[in-house]
Design an enzyme around this catalytic site. Structure first.
Site, PDB file in Angstrom:
ATOM      1  N   ALA A  12       3.673  10.156  -8.494  1.00 30.42           N
ATOM      2  CA  ALA A  12       3.177  11.520  -8.300  1.00 30.42           C
ATOM      3  C   ALA A  12       2.808  11.776  -6.828  1.00 30.42           C
ATOM      4  O   ALA A  12       2.888  12.908  -6.353  1.00 30.42           O
ATOM      5  CB  ALA A  12       1.969  11.761  -9.190  1.00 30.42           C
ATOM      6  N   CYS A  13       2.443  10.721  -6.101  1.00 30.84           N
ATOM      7  CA  CYS A  13       2.032  10.868  -4.705  1.00 30.84           C
ATOM      8  C   CYS A  13       3.232  11.048  -3.773  1.00 30.84           C
ATOM      9  O   CYS A  13       3.070  11.248  -2.565  1.00 30.84           O
ATOM     10  CB  CYS A  13       1.232   9.641  -4.277  1.00 30.84           C
ATOM     11  N   GLY A  14       4.452  10.924  -4.330  1.00 34.29           N
ATOM     12  CA  GLY A  14       5.643  11.103  -3.506  1.00 34.29           C
ATOM     13  C   GLY A  14       6.248   9.791  -3.056  1.00 34.29           C
ATOM     14  O   GLY A  14       7.332   9.772  -2.460  1.00 34.29           O
TER      15      GLY A  14
END
Ligand SMILES: Cc1cc2nc3c(=O)[nH]c(=O)nc-3n(C[C@H](O)[C@H](O)[C@H](O)COP(=O)(O)O)c2cc1C
Length: 178
Positions: free
Chosen positions: A165-167
């Site tokens: 989710a943080c990339g």
């Protein structure tokens, strides 16, 4: 034979994006014939509402050690005792880095960790499904904590790899619900 039919699972959610997978897990457990009692940390409620988890499990969700509602058939204001006594297993999914660190130290300042500590350790297995950013996962503190939890008899599941989710991309994703 479906191993889950008739089993009573306490499903704990700690804080992380993977709480959305806990919703799927809850649905799958119910579909498999298990009864599911959901317990959430305060952080987990930032990611998923208790309303959704109540709808999926068909039972009121517990979030506070001070909750005076009757639980496990007992009227003693002790959900941490009653909820764990009636469980066939406690599954914490997602298990945050912070939550695992708490368990290692036997901390018990909110309902979910208190319930894990107070459970009958010989008869109620504790299963954790970690989920976190890859740096958090590979940090020596997290890996040390997991080693200690396993030595204490806790089942710590593996994690998946992939987009986060943080990339970033790497290890730390919660396993898929199935
Ligand atoms: C947007 C956001 C996403 C987060 N995702 C995770 C995560 O996936 N895994 C994790 O261990 N912590 C994650 N955290 C940090 C936890 O929410 C934080 O450590 C919290 O104190 C956990 O509380 P709990 O263990 O009592 O549930 C995230 C925080 C934020 C703000």
């Amino acid at each position: 034979m479906n191993e889950l039919a008739g089993k009573h699972i306490v499903l704990g959610l700690s804080g992380g994006i993977a709480c959305y997978k806990a919703a799927e897990l809850c649905r799958a457990l119910v579909k498999a014939g298990a009864t599911v009692q959901v317990v959430m940390t305060e952080a987990a409620e930032q990611f998923m509402t208790a309303v959704t988890m109540q709808a999926l499990s068909g039972r009121p969700v517990f979030t506070s050690q001070w909750d005076a509602r009757t639980s496990g058939g007992a009227d003693n204001n002790m959900p941490h005792i009653n909820l764990s006594r009636e469980a066939d297993a406690i599954v914490v999914a997602p298990a945050s880095a912070d939550f695992m660190a708490k368990l290692v130290h036997g901390r018990a300042d909110e309902l979910l960790s208190l319930m894990c500590l107070a459970r009958p350790i010989e008869s109620v297995p504790l299963i954790l499904a970690p989920a976190m950013n890859r740096e958090m996962w590979s940090h020596p503190a997290t890996q040390r904590n997991i080693e200690q939890l396993r030595a204490d008899g806790t089942t710590v599941l593996d994690v998946g790899a992939g987009e986060q989710a943080c990339g970033e991309t790497g290890d730390g994703r919660m396993l898929e619900p199935d």
